[in-house]
Motif scaffolding. Sequence first.
Motif, PDB file in Angstrom:
ATOM      1  N   ASN A   1       0.857  -1.176   0.000  1.00  0.00           N
ATOM      2  CA  ASN A   1       0.000   0.000   0.000  1.00  0.00           C
ATOM      3  C   ASN A   1       0.899   1.234   0.000  1.00  0.00           C
ATOM      4  N   ALA A   2       0.398   2.324  -0.565  1.00  0.00           N
ATOM      5  CA  ALA A   2       1.189   3.562  -0.616  1.00  0.00           C
ATOM      6  C   ALA A   2       0.287   4.756  -0.368  1.00  0.00           C
ATOM      7  N   LEU A   3       0.793   5.719   0.379  1.00  0.00           N
ATOM      8  CA  LEU A   3       0.064   6.970   0.586  1.00  0.00           C
ATOM      9  C   LEU A   3       0.019   7.743  -0.714  1.00  0.00           C
ATOM     10  N   ARG A   4      -1.155   8.275  -1.049  1.00  0.00           N
ATOM     11  CA  ARG A   4      -1.294   9.139  -2.220  1.00  0.00           C
ATOM     12  C   ARG A   4      -0.949  10.573  -1.822  1.00  0.00           C
ATOM     13  N   ALA A   5      -0.750  11.417  -2.815  1.00  0.00           N
ATOM     14  CA  ALA A   5      -0.457  12.827  -2.532  1.00  0.00           C
ATOM     15  C   ALA A   5      -1.561  13.450  -1.690  1.00  0.00           C
ATOM     16  N   SER A   6      -2.826  13.104  -1.990  1.00  0.00           N
ATOM     17  CA  SER A   6      -3.956  13.670  -1.242  1.00  0.00           C
ATOM     18  C   SER A   6      -3.975  13.159   0.196  1.00  0.00           C
ATOM     19  N   ASP A   7      -3.556  11.915   0.417  1.00  0.00           N
ATOM     20  CA  ASP A   7      -3.496  11.374   1.782  1.00  0.00           C
ATOM     21  C   ASP A   7      -2.473  12.147   2.613  1.00  0.00           C
ATOM     22  N   ILE A   8      -1.314  12.402   2.003  1.00  0.00           N
ATOM     23  CA  ILE A   8      -0.257  13.145   2.695  1.00  0.00           C
ATOM     24  C   ILE A   8      -0.735  14.554   3.019  1.00  0.00           C
ATOM     25  N   ARG A   9      -1.337  15.201   2.041  1.00  0.00           N
ATOM     26  CA  ARG A   9      -1.808  16.582   2.221  1.00  0.00           C
ATOM     27  C   ARG A   9      -2.862  16.660   3.329  1.00  0.00           C
ATOM     28  N   LYS A  10      -3.775  15.719   3.336  1.00  0.00           N
ATOM     29  CA  LYS A  10      -4.848  15.728   4.337  1.00  0.00           C
ATOM     30  C   LYS A  10      -4.276  15.557   5.745  1.00  0.00           C
TER      31      LYS A  10
ATOM     32  N   ALA B   1      -1.771  24.531  -5.634  1.00  0.00           N
ATOM     33  CA  ALA B   1      -2.534  23.708  -4.694  1.00  0.00           C
ATOM     34  C   ALA B   1      -3.368  24.599  -3.771  1.00  0.00           C
ATOM     35  N   ALA B   2      -2.740  25.654  -3.250  1.00  0.00           N
ATOM     36  CA  ALA B   2      -3.466  26.578  -2.370  1.00  0.00           C
ATOM     37  C   ALA B   2      -4.618  27.236  -3.114  1.00  0.00           C
ATOM     38  N   ASN B   3      -4.404  27.561  -4.381  1.00  0.00           N
ATOM     39  CA  ASN B   3      -5.454  28.173  -5.199  1.00  0.00           C
ATOM     40  C   ASN B   3      -6.642  27.226  -5.359  1.00  0.00           C
ATOM     41  N   ILE B   4      -6.357  25.940  -5.584  1.00  0.00           N
ATOM     42  CA  ILE B   4      -7.428  24.943  -5.742  1.00  0.00           C
ATOM     43  C   ILE B   4      -8.221  24.812  -4.450  1.00  0.00           C
ATOM     44  N   PHE B   5      -7.530  24.725  -3.313  1.00  0.00           N
ATOM     45  CA  PHE B   5      -8.238  24.609  -2.034  1.00  0.00           C
ATOM     46  C   PHE B   5      -9.073  25.863  -1.753  1.00  0.00           C
ATOM     47  N   GLU B   6      -8.549  27.009  -2.114  1.00  0.00           N
ATOM     48  CA  GLU B   6      -9.294  28.256  -1.921  1.00  0.00           C
ATOM     49  C   GLU B   6     -10.586  28.256  -2.731  1.00  0.00           C
ATOM     50  N   ARG B   7     -10.536  27.771  -3.953  1.00  0.00           N
ATOM     51  CA  ARG B   7     -11.738  27.708  -4.796  1.00  0.00           C
ATOM     52  C   ARG B   7     -12.784  26.771  -4.191  1.00  0.00           C
ATOM     53  N   PHE B   8     -12.336  25.722  -3.534  1.00  0.00           N
ATOM     54  CA  PHE B   8     -13.272  24.762  -2.949  1.00  0.00           C
ATOM     55  C   PHE B   8     -13.880  25.256  -1.640  1.00  0.00           C
ATOM     56  N   SER B   9     -13.381  26.363  -1.117  1.00  0.00           N
ATOM     57  CA  SER B   9     -13.896  26.850   0.166  1.00  0.00           C
ATOM     58  C   SER B   9     -15.384  27.210   0.095  1.00  0.00           C
ATOM     59  N   SER B  10     -15.874  27.517  -1.105  1.00  0.00           N
ATOM     60  CA  SER B  10     -17.294  27.876  -1.253  1.00  0.00           C
ATOM     61  C   SER B  10     -18.127  26.726  -1.824  1.00  0.00           C
ATOM     62  N   ILE B  11     -17.508  25.543  -1.969  1.00  0.00           N
ATOM     63  CA  ILE B  11     -18.192  24.387  -2.571  1.00  0.00           C
ATOM     64  C   ILE B  11     -18.378  23.301  -1.517  1.00  0.00           C
ATOM     65  N   SER B  12     -19.617  22.902  -1.276  1.00  0.00           N
ATOM     66  CA  SER B  12     -19.875  21.798  -0.355  1.00  0.00           C
ATOM     67  C   SER B  12     -20.042  20.508  -1.146  1.00  0.00           C
ATOM     68  N   LEU B  13     -20.186  19.411  -0.441  1.00  0.00           N
ATOM     69  CA  LEU B  13     -20.413  18.069  -1.004  1.00  0.00           C
ATOM     70  C   LEU B  13     -19.190  17.458  -1.682  1.00  0.00           C
ATOM     71  N   LEU B  14     -18.356  18.265  -2.322  1.00  0.00           N
ATOM     72  CA  LEU B  14     -17.193  17.742  -3.039  1.00  0.00           C
ATOM     73  C   LEU B  14     -15.956  17.819  -2.149  1.00  0.00           C
ATOM     74  N   ASP B  15     -15.106  16.805  -2.253  1.00  0.00           N
ATOM     75  CA  ASP B  15     -13.903  16.714  -1.438  1.00  0.00           C
ATOM     76  C   ASP B  15     -12.735  17.404  -2.145  1.00  0.00           C
ATOM     77  N   PRO B  16     -12.227  18.503  -1.592  1.00  0.00           N
ATOM     78  CA  PRO B  16     -11.102  19.198  -2.246  1.00  0.00           C
ATOM     79  C   PRO B  16      -9.855  18.331  -2.370  1.00  0.00           C
ATOM     80  N   TYR B  17      -9.717  17.318  -1.494  1.00  0.00           N
ATOM     81  CA  TYR B  17      -8.545  16.456  -1.568  1.00  0.00           C
ATOM     82  C   TYR B  17      -8.588  15.561  -2.807  1.00  0.00           C
ATOM     83  N   GLU B  18      -9.765  15.254  -3.306  1.00  0.00           N
ATOM     84  CA  GLU B  18      -9.866  14.514  -4.565  1.00  0.00           C
ATOM     85  C   GLU B  18      -9.364  15.387  -5.714  1.00  0.00           C
ATOM     86  N   ALA B  19      -9.717  16.677  -5.676  1.00  0.00           N
ATOM     87  CA  ALA B  19      -9.222  17.609  -6.695  1.00  0.00           C
ATOM     88  C   ALA B  19      -7.705  17.754  -6.597  1.00  0.00           C
ATOM     89  N   TYR B  20      -7.220  17.819  -5.363  1.00  0.00           N
ATOM     90  CA  TYR B  20      -5.766  17.925  -5.170  1.00  0.00           C
ATOM     91  C   TYR B  20      -5.043  16.697  -5.709  1.00  0.00           C
TER      92      TYR B  20
END
Length: 860
Positions: free
Chosen positions: A432-441, A582-601
Motif C-alpha cells: 500500500n502507498a500513501l497518495r499525494a492527497s493522503d499526505i496533504r490531508k 494547490a493553495a489556489n485549488i483549495f481556496e476555490r473549494f472553500s465555497s463548494i460543499s459536497l465535493l472533497d477538495p482532496y480529490e481535486a488535489y
Amino acid sequence: MNKQQLATKIWESANQMRSKIEANEYKDYILGFIFYKYLSDKEEQWLVSRGFDHESIKSYVNEEADDRYSSKSSAQQNLGYFIAYKDLFSTWIHMGSDFTVDNVRTGLSSFNRLISSSHKKVFEGIFNTLETGLSKLGENTKSQTKAVSDLIHLIDEIPMNGKQDYDVLGFIYEYLISNFAANAGKKAGEFYTPHEVSLLMSEIIADHLKGRNEIKIYDPTSGSGSLLINIGKTTAKYMQDANRIRYYAQELKVNTYNLTRMNLVMRGILPDNIVTRNGDTLEEDWPYFDENDPQGTYDPLYVDAVVSNPPYSQRWDPAGKENDARYSRYGVAPKSKADYAFLLHDLYHLQPDGIMTIVLPHGVLFRGGEEGQIRKNLIEQNNIDAIIGLPANIFFGTGIPTIIMVLRQKRENSDVLIIDASKGFAKVGKNNALRASDIRKIVDTVRERKNVEKYSRVVSLEEIRANDYNLNIPRYVDSSEETEGYDIYASMFGGVPENELKQFDKFWKVFPALKNELFDGNGSYSQLRTKDVVKTIQNNKDVNSFRKAFEGVFADFEEYMDHTLIDSAETLAIPKTEEAIAANIFERFSSISLLDPYEAYEIFATQFSDIAGDLEVIQTEGMKAVKQVDPNMIVKKKNGVNTEVQDGWKGHVLPFDLVQRTYMADQLNSMKKKQEQLDAIPSSYEELLEALSEEDKENISDALNDTNDAFVFKNIKAVVKVLKDDAISNRNLIESLQKAERLNTEEKRLKTEVKQDEDRLHLETKELMEKLSDDQVRYLLHEKWVKTIKDGILSLDSEMLTQFSKAIEILGSKYAITMNDLEKEIAETEKSLAEMLGDLTGSETDMEGIRELQLLLGGA
C-alpha cells in the motif's frame, strides 16, 4: 528521455545484470559506481572551470605532475578528494577493450588514499563495500570485467553536468533504492523508508520550521539518508539559502552508512554541512568529538528537528542506562523492545523549540510495564503532539501497521491530536502507498489540529488520564464502517425509514427541493416516487444550480494556470509554484460543499509530477525543447545480446498522439476507419466458417487447417478449380471460398495501407513538431498540462452525483419487497410446485413419497 524513463531503463537493465546476486547486495555495487561517477564528473567540471581542457587533464591530472601544473592539492582543498586522470570514470569508459576490473580496484584504492584530511569523515572508507564486492560480480577476472564494464556503461547514461542534473541524479538514486527495497524482502527496512512516508514526515517538520534562517536536522538511524534529504528539500522551499541546513546522521551497518554519505553528497549538499557517524545509536550517543581534537570539536548536538524510522521492537541492552541523560527523566525501555529507547534518544537531542517525527509499531500506544510508565511520563510532561495511524503493509519487508508520532520539547497546548489515516492509500504492487492527497490531508490536519469525523480528534489530557494513559487509536477515533441495519416496520410493510434518509441530510441541505421530488412520505416512512432516480436528480433545479456554481468557481482556472505555468515556464520555482496552485485549488473549494477538495488535489498532484518533469527540461534547455523530437530507442535481442536500436521518433516534451489529435485529426480518422474495417474481417471469416456444415468442411478440407477453424488461403484456388467440375451442387461452397479469398485480398491491402499511413503520419508529425509556432507550443502545453487538470476537477460533481444516485436507488430497493410479499411469493411457488408434482407418475412407493411432499408444500 526524461528522468522517469531513464530511471526505469537503468533499473530494468541493472535488474537483469545482477543475475543471481541478491538485490540487497547488488544495490551497494550499482549505487557505489553511480557515486564514483558523480565524484569523477564533478572533478572534471571543476578542472574545466579552472581552464583545463581534455589534453591538459590527460597530461597533468596525476600524482606525479610538477607542482606548477599539479591539481592534486588544489582539488583536495576545494573538493575534499582527488582522482587522477587514469582513474576517472570517463577514462574507464573510453578504454574500450583495454579496461579491466583491476582499473576499478586501483581507482578505489587510490581514492581512499588521496582524501583530504579535512574531509575524512565524509569520504573515508565510502567505497569499501563496493571494493570488497567486486569479486562477487563474476567467477574470474574476465567475467568480473564484463559485469563491471556493462554496469559502468549503463551508469554513464546518467547526466551529471549541469545544475538540473542534481535532481535527475537524486531521482534516479531514490528510484533505484526504492526498487531494490521492493526486491530485498525483510532487509529492505534496514535502508529504506518509503518515499511517501518520508514526504509526510518532512512536510510536518518543514511546516514547523518555517521562517528559520539556520536549521540543524538529525536522523539517528539514517539508512539510505532519504528521510534527511527529504526534510532538507522540503524545508528549503521556505528558506532563502538551502546551504544553511546542516545534516547529522548516524547508522549502525557499514554498507548502509556508506549509502547515507553518498546520498547526502550527491544531492549537492556542502561537505561542511554533512556530519555522519557509523555506530550504535543507543550505545554510542553524541556528544560527538574528533579524537584528534576532543575539546575543539566537542558538540553535544541539540537540533531543530529529528526524524527516524528505527528497527521495530528490537532487542537492546538497557543495563546501566538508568542514569543516561536520555532516559533518566522518563524511564528505560525493556530489553525486549527498544522502541521507546529510540524515541527518547530522539527527544533528548531536540532544541526547546524543536520537533521530531518517528515511525513506531502500534504497540507503543498501549503496552504496559516500563513502556506504559514512559508513555505516562511523556504525556504528563506534555511532549506528545500528535499520533498518526498509517495503513498496514506500507513498509517494505513488513506488513504490520505502524504509526508516526510527533513530539516536541515545549508545547502551548496539553491535548494530543490523534489521526486514523489507515484507510487512505492506493494499492501499488504488493504494498500500500500513501497518495499525494493522503499526505496533504494528514499534514493539514496536523497543522490546523482539526477534528474530522471518523478521521481525527483532539483529545484532552483529562480523557487520556481517564483511559489510564492508553493511546490506542480506536479508543478515540472510530473509523470503522457503519454496519447496515434493517427497519422491522419497513421490512414488513415497505417504505423507506426517515432515519435512513437522514444519512443524506447534507444533500437535502444543498438540494432542498430534491427530497420531495424523489420521495413521498408521512414523516416516518417514505415511498420512492420516481422510476428513474438518475434522471430526476439530473433534472433537479437545485442540482443544476450547484453544477453551474461549481463550473463558475473554476471559470478562470485555465487562464490562471496558463499564466502561472506556461507564461513563466522557464523561470518559475517548481516547488513553490506547485504549492501556490494547490493553495489556489483549495481556496476555490472553500465555497463548494459536497465535493472533497482532496480529490481535486489528487488529480492536480498526479498530473503535476509529469508537468514538473517537463518544466525541468524547459528550464534546462529552453522552450525550444518543446519542439524537439528524439530517436525512440528500444532494446532488441540480437544473437542473444540486448542491443539498443532506433524505432521511429518521439517528442522530447510533447507526445506524438497529442499533436496528432490536435492538428492531424483528418489523417487519424482516415486511419481509424481503415483499422475498423481491418478489425472486422476476422469476424467475417468466422461467419463463413460457421455457415459451413461438417460435410461442406470435409469437401473443402484442403482449403482449411487441421482443426477446420481457419482458411488456408494458398490452397483455395486449387480447391475451387476442383469444385467447378460440379459447379451446380458446389455453387455455395465455391461462393464461400471466393468470398474468403476476396476478404483475404482486402485484409492484405488494408494492412499495407494502414502501415503506410502510420509511417507517413509518424514522419509528418515529426516534421510538424519541429516547425511548431510559439502559439502552437503554448496551446499544446495548455492541452497537456492545464486542460487535463481542469477536466479532471470538473468531473468530480458528475462522479459525486452518480454515487449519490446509486445510493438512493439501493435504499429505494432495500424495502421495495416486504416480508408479506415474500410470504405470498413463497406460498404461490409452493402451490405451483405441488400442482406440478401431481402430474408425475411412478411406482407406488414413489407416488407415496410425492403425496407426502405435496402435503408439506400445502397441497391437497
